[in-house]
Design a protein around this motif. Structure first.
Motif, PDB file in Angstrom:
ATOM      1  N   ARG A 460      47.997  72.112  31.977  1.00 15.06           N
ATOM      2  CA  ARG A 460      46.894  73.061  32.127  1.00 15.06           C
ATOM      3  C   ARG A 460      47.083  73.853  33.419  1.00 15.06           C
ATOM      4  O   ARG A 460      47.243  75.057  33.404  1.00 15.06           O
ATOM      5  CB  ARG A 460      45.535  72.355  32.125  1.00 15.06           C
ATOM      6  N   LEU A 461      47.076  73.156  34.554  1.00 13.08           N
ATOM      7  CA  LEU A 461      47.313  73.797  35.838  1.00 13.08           C
ATOM      8  C   LEU A 461      48.717  73.460  36.318  1.00 13.08           C
ATOM      9  O   LEU A 461      49.179  72.332  36.152  1.00 13.08           O
ATOM     10  CB  LEU A 461      46.291  73.330  36.873  1.00 13.08           C
ATOM     11  N   SER A 462      49.379  74.420  36.926  1.00 12.28           N
ATOM     12  CA  SER A 462      50.717  74.200  37.472  1.00 12.28           C
ATOM     13  C   SER A 462      50.655  74.242  38.996  1.00 12.28           C
ATOM     14  O   SER A 462      50.001  75.113  39.578  1.00 12.28           O
ATOM     15  CB  SER A 462      51.691  75.275  36.973  1.00 12.28           C
ATOM     16  N   GLU A 463      51.345  73.286  39.616  1.00 11.51           N
ATOM     17  CA  GLU A 463      51.454  73.314  41.071  1.00 11.51           C
ATOM     18  C   GLU A 463      52.379  74.438  41.523  1.00 11.51           C
ATOM     19  O   GLU A 463      52.240  74.968  42.631  1.00 11.51           O
ATOM     20  CB  GLU A 463      51.981  71.969  41.586  1.00 11.51           C
ATOM     21  N   TYR A 464      53.325  74.768  40.658  1.00  9.25           N
ATOM     22  CA  TYR A 464      54.269  75.838  40.946  1.00  9.25           C
ATOM     23  C   TYR A 464      54.631  76.487  39.615  1.00  9.25           C
ATOM     24  O   TYR A 464      54.821  75.794  38.612  1.00  9.25           O
ATOM     25  CB  TYR A 464      55.530  75.286  41.612  1.00  9.25           C
ATOM     26  N   ALA A 465      54.701  77.807  39.609  1.00  8.93           N
ATOM     27  CA  ALA A 465      55.138  78.515  38.403  1.00  8.93           C
ATOM     28  C   ALA A 465      55.758  79.835  38.824  1.00  8.93           C
ATOM     29  O   ALA A 465      55.166  80.580  39.620  1.00  8.93           O
ATOM     30  CB  ALA A 465      53.965  78.758  37.451  1.00  8.93           C
ATOM     31  N   ALA A 466      56.945  80.123  38.310  1.00 10.89           N
ATOM     32  CA  ALA A 466      57.625  81.356  38.695  1.00 10.89           C
ATOM     33  C   ALA A 466      58.730  81.690  37.705  1.00 10.89           C
ATOM     34  O   ALA A 466      59.260  80.810  37.017  1.00 10.89           O
ATOM     35  CB  ALA A 466      58.213  81.229  40.103  1.00 10.89           C
ATOM     36  N   ILE A 467      59.067  82.966  37.658  1.00  9.63           N
ATOM     37  CA  ILE A 467      60.255  83.414  36.940  1.00  9.63           C
ATOM     38  C   ILE A 467      61.431  83.308  37.896  1.00  9.63           C
ATOM     39  O   ILE A 467      61.416  83.892  38.981  1.00  9.63           O
ATOM     40  CB  ILE A 467      60.092  84.864  36.441  1.00  9.63           C
ATOM     41  N   GLU A 468      62.439  82.542  37.518  1.00 17.23           N
ATOM     42  CA  GLU A 468      63.643  82.392  38.320  1.00 17.23           C
ATOM     43  C   GLU A 468      64.841  82.874  37.501  1.00 17.23           C
ATOM     44  O   GLU A 468      64.687  83.295  36.351  1.00 17.23           O
ATOM     45  CB  GLU A 468      63.819  80.935  38.747  1.00 17.23           C
ATOM     46  N   GLU A 469      65.993  82.836  38.083  1.00 19.05           N
ATOM     47  CA  GLU A 469      67.204  83.242  37.372  1.00 19.05           C
ATOM     48  C   GLU A 469      68.229  82.125  37.386  1.00 19.05           C
ATOM     49  O   GLU A 469      68.346  81.384  38.362  1.00 19.05           O
ATOM     50  CB  GLU A 469      67.816  84.509  37.997  1.00 19.05           C
ATOM     51  N   ARG A 470      68.944  82.007  36.282  1.00 18.98           N
ATOM     52  CA  ARG A 470      70.096  81.114  36.184  1.00 18.98           C
ATOM     53  C   ARG A 470      71.212  81.904  35.496  1.00 18.98           C
ATOM     54  O   ARG A 470      71.021  82.387  34.365  1.00 18.98           O
ATOM     55  CB  ARG A 470      69.775  79.854  35.362  1.00 18.98           C
ATOM     56  N   ASP A 471      72.322  82.042  36.165  1.00 15.48           N
ATOM     57  CA  ASP A 471      73.459  82.807  35.630  1.00 15.48           C
ATOM     58  C   ASP A 471      73.046  84.214  35.186  1.00 15.48           C
ATOM     59  O   ASP A 471      73.465  84.716  34.142  1.00 15.48           O
ATOM     60  CB  ASP A 471      74.111  82.072  34.450  1.00 15.48           C
ATOM     61  N   GLY A 472      72.164  84.829  35.978  1.00 20.35           N
ATOM     62  CA  GLY A 472      71.737  86.181  35.679  1.00 20.35           C
ATOM     63  C   GLY A 472      70.711  86.310  34.575  1.00 20.35           C
ATOM     64  O   GLY A 472      70.348  87.413  34.176  1.00 20.35           O
ATOM     65  N   GLN A 473      70.226  85.186  34.072  1.00 22.99           N
ATOM     66  CA  GLN A 473      69.253  85.182  32.969  1.00 22.99           C
ATOM     67  C   GLN A 473      67.905  84.716  33.496  1.00 22.99           C
ATOM     68  O   GLN A 473      67.816  83.757  34.263  1.00 22.99           O
ATOM     69  CB  GLN A 473      69.730  84.229  31.872  1.00 22.99           C
ATOM     70  N   PRO A 474      66.796  85.362  33.087  1.00 23.37           N
ATOM     71  CA  PRO A 474      65.488  84.886  33.533  1.00 23.37           C
ATOM     72  C   PRO A 474      65.097  83.604  32.821  1.00 23.37           C
ATOM     73  O   PRO A 474      65.328  83.454  31.612  1.00 23.37           O
ATOM     74  CB  PRO A 474      64.548  86.032  33.141  1.00 23.37           C
ATOM     75  N   ILE A 475      64.534  82.682  33.561  1.00 22.53           N
ATOM     76  CA  ILE A 475      63.916  81.490  32.982  1.00 22.53           C
ATOM     77  C   ILE A 475      62.577  81.285  33.674  1.00 22.53           C
ATOM     78  O   ILE A 475      62.327  81.819  34.754  1.00 22.53           O
ATOM     79  CB  ILE A 475      64.789  80.220  33.124  1.00 22.53           C
ATOM     80  N   LEU A 476      61.720  80.507  33.044  1.00 22.50           N
ATOM     81  CA  LEU A 476      60.428  80.171  33.638  1.00 22.50           C
ATOM     82  C   LEU A 476      60.454  78.732  34.127  1.00 22.50           C
ATOM     83  O   LEU A 476      60.874  77.820  33.390  1.00 22.50           O
ATOM     84  CB  LEU A 476      59.307  80.339  32.612  1.00 22.50           C
ATOM     85  N   VAL A 477      59.999  78.518  35.353  1.00 22.29           N
ATOM     86  CA  VAL A 477      59.971  77.182  35.940  1.00 22.29           C
ATOM     87  C   VAL A 477      58.535  76.851  36.320  1.00 22.29           C
ATOM     88  O   VAL A 477      57.835  77.675  36.916  1.00 22.29           O
ATOM     89  CB  VAL A 477      60.874  77.091  37.183  1.00 22.29           C
ATOM     90  N   SER A 478      58.080  75.674  35.957  1.00 25.96           N
ATOM     91  CA  SER A 478      56.751  75.219  36.373  1.00 25.96           C
ATOM     92  C   SER A 478      56.806  73.743  36.749  1.00 25.96           C
ATOM     93  O   SER A 478      57.637  72.992  36.232  1.00 25.96           O
ATOM     94  CB  SER A 478      55.712  75.434  35.261  1.00 25.96           C
ATOM     95  N   VAL A 479      55.940  73.359  37.650  1.00 22.12           N
ATOM     96  CA  VAL A 479      55.795  71.965  38.053  1.00 22.12           C
ATOM     97  C   VAL A 479      54.340  71.588  37.858  1.00 22.12           C
ATOM     98  O   VAL A 479      53.436  72.302  38.320  1.00 22.12           O
ATOM     99  CB  VAL A 479      56.218  71.760  39.527  1.00 22.12           C
TER     100      VAL A 479
END
Length: 663
Positions: A460-479
């Protein structure tokens, strides 16, 4: 006109209008307004739509809502030179509703009153349909000034998109030379501007809230900014220019939320507003915005008209009296799909879609030939402000999402904002209760249980959430933490050209207690084509069924109902396509089908959810790499192709293998 009654197999007049041009859309609107006729009060100030559903506000306010929400459509029709046989009823209703001596007086609003919401279509209607004002006597106009202006300007309002409603109440009075508050109008717009976050996007509220759903675009903020730009463009040209500029930027993002079949991605709250999901595009035309390349008016027209045609195929959205029901693709039997502010008249906010009728017939919105979305639009796009990565690959529009949450304890908020993926073809699911996976209906969610599977918690709530990149590709990361001693890091990887029907969900879970886990794919229709019963074991000759077998809700330990996580679980349904999920990591996860409770899904009332399950011992850490399959049905998609990509899942990316090894 005789009341409309829909019997067995009857079709609503809305479904029978061939949508081709402006006049046909005018007729479409009339089929929405006509069934309301029997539900007007004697003095026409109230509309009591069928259904005895209670909401968080009083019954009189509910019937005020029933009166005003259809006015969105009527005002647009009148503004464009159209006619409606019962227009006089709304004039009579305004007279009675604003008269303190009338038995149908709407009542002065209190702080944070629902009546304030309905003042928005009232103000807009006064601004664009002057006959409504001209039809009132001097005394009646004074009553309107007192009810619409004085009352709302004296009260507190929620610090959200609601402030736009007061703007339009004052604007409607201003346009007719009536008493209004310029000070309130100016201060509200200045404050609303603090919601702007950049890249064309406004948040639905102040700092500390991250909520950018259809309220940021079609339901309220962008829509009303564009209407303001049109109506106040001469008196406030700098703001009008800025609002149009924001819409131009946002349009290049929002084009990714609508697919070639006419469907819009289901995300967020208030989806009972249905075809209002495309009102942003009609407002672009109404405000005379210059479209940014590569968008064309043919594309914009296509988004709107294809969506209306898609809704014409949903004959279950109506009550037996022909009014719009509470729900999405069918009447909802569980209030978690709706919100606590959705009264039986609430769905008529859908009439925002008819802003296109206020657009002149000679505008290129109407004169252009319908076109599909341009091939020049990126197939995968990271959209920073809402925290979305959208994809056009795989036959539907899909978005991956992290970090959004409602600012108050909304029902099923974890499903409306916390799912990992949302689709135009496969709607999200909400819980029917708080016991077992069947009730939780964890479509596109990871659930964790510390009591053996009775109660489940999700993101429901994320302590961290951001669009990051891996090998030039966007991914979404959340904790996020479902429990105080259980930490989950989730990485969402969008589809690739080589595997367009797959996206990856990666979870690194550190468990301070023993937890069961359940990772669900999209939900899909659980009805076979032969006899209407649940899907059987997959039959290649019929191109439908599941693997492994769907077991009854209370017989989950049958060996026939389980497979390995590597083999995964899938379901192929007639006229819906196929969904599934596989574990790419080695380990002990098992695959099965969750027979979701009826009426938990927005699109279909009977669904099943391919799911991976596992138990993590206390003190252990694990990596899950879930490959999620989705291939929807559509024009030109043979049923024999539903599972074409199922046996060709993506490999674990090299960058991910390195991160897993280093953790």
């Amino acid at each position: 006109m005789a009341p409309l009654t829909l019997g067995y197999n009857d079709k609503h007049p809305f479904t029978q209008v061939p949508i081709t041009d402006r006049s046909s859309v005018q007729e479409l609107l009339r089929t929405l307004l006509d069934p309301l006729e029997p539900f007007f009060s004697p003095q026409k100030a109230l509309v009591k739509c069928p259904g005895a559903t209670a909401v968080r506000f009083d019954q009189r306010a509910s019937e005020v809502e029933g009166f005003f929400r259809p006015l969105w459509g009527l005002a647009c029709l009148l503004a464009g030179g159209g006619e409606y046989r019962l227009t006089e009823w709304w004039i009579r209703g305004i007279s009675a509703g604003t008269d303190p001596e009338s038995p149908e007086y709407w009542g002065f609003p209190r702080d944070n009153d629902q009546r304030m919401v309905e003042m928005c279509p009232f103000g807009f209607a006064l601004a664009v349909a002057p006959d409504l004002w001209k039809g009132l006597s001097t005394k009646e106009r004074a009553n309107v000034e007192n009810w619409l202006g004085n009352s709302i300007n004296e009260k507190n309002m929620p610090n959200t998109n609601w402030l736009w409603f007061r703007v339009f109440a004052n604007l409607g009075l201003k346009q007719n030379g009536a008493k209004y508050s310029e000070e309130r109008l100016e201060s509200d717009i200045k404050h609303l501007d603090t919601f702007y976050r950049g890249d064309g996007w406004s948040n639905d509220g102040p700092e500390g809230i991250h909520q950018m759903d259809y309220y940021s675009s079609s339901f309220a903020i962008h829509f009303l900014q564009l209407l303001y730009a049109k109506l106040a463009g001469e008196s406030d040209p700098s703001r009008a220019k800025e609002f149009k500029h924001r819409a131009q930027i946002a349009a290049l993002d929002l084009a990714h939320y609508y697919d070639v079949e006419g469907r819009a991605i289901t995300f967020g709250r208030s989806l009972v507003y249905r075809f209002a999901m495309v009102s942003f595009w009609g407002a672009m035309a109404y405000a005379d915005v210059d479209l940014p390349a590569p968008l064309t008016w043919g594309m914009v027209k296509g988004i709107v008209l294809r969506n209306l045609r898609w809704w014409q195929t949903k004959n279950d959205i109506w009550t037996s009296s022909g009014t719009l029901s509470l729900g999405f693709a069918y009447p909802s039997m569980y209030v978690r799909i709706t919100e606590n502010y959705n009264s039986p008249g609430s769905p008529y906010w859908s009439c925002l879609a008819f802003i296109c009728l206020a657009v002149p017939e000679q505008h290129p919105f109407w004169t252009s030939k319908e076109e599909p979305i341009s091939l020049q639009i990126p197939k995968v796009k990271a959209i920073r402000q809402p925290g979305h990565i959208t994809s056009y690959l795989g036959g539907h529009c899909m978005l991956l999402s992290s970090g959004q949450a409602c600012g108050y304890p909304m029902k099923a908020t974890h499903a409306k904002y916390g799912c990992f993926a949302y689709s135009s073809a496969f709607g999200y699911s909400v819980p029917s209760g708080l016991f077992s996976l069947e009730q939780y209906a964890l479509a596109s969610q990871l659930g964790l249980s510390d009591d053996g599977g009775e109660y489940w918690k999700t993101r429901r709530l994320s302590e961290y959430a951001a669009i990051e990149e891996r090998d030039g590709q966007p991914i979404l990361v959340s904790v996020w933490k479902p429990f105080s001693d259980v930490k989950v890091k989730t990485l969402l990887v969008p589809p690739a050209e080589e595997t367009p029907n797959w996206h990856l969900r990666v979870h690194h879970i550190q468990a301070g207690r023993e937890v069961m886990t359940a990772d669900g794919s999209f939900a899909i229709l659980n009805v076979n084509s032969e006899n209407g019963r649940y899907l059987d074991l997959y039959d290649a000759s019929k191109c439908e069924g599941t693997s492994p077998k769907i077991i009854g809700n209370y017989d989950l330990n049958s060996p026939a109902g389980w497979d390995t996580g590597i083999n995964g679980a899938f379901a192929a349904a007639p006229n819906r396509g196929a969904v599934g999920i596989k574990a790419l990591e080695e380990g002990g996860r098992q695959a099965m089908l969750v027979n979701a409770d009826p009426n938990t899904n927005l699109m279909d009332s009977r669904t099943t959810i391919p799911t991976l399950q596992h138990t993590i011992p206390q003190g252990h850490g694990v990596w899950y790499v879930s490959a999620v399959y989705a291939r929807p049905a559509g024009d030109g998609v043979p049923k024999e192709s539903y599972l074409d990509g199922w046996n060709k899942p993506p490999a674990i990316p090299a960058w991910l293998a390195l991160e897993m090894a280093a953790a």
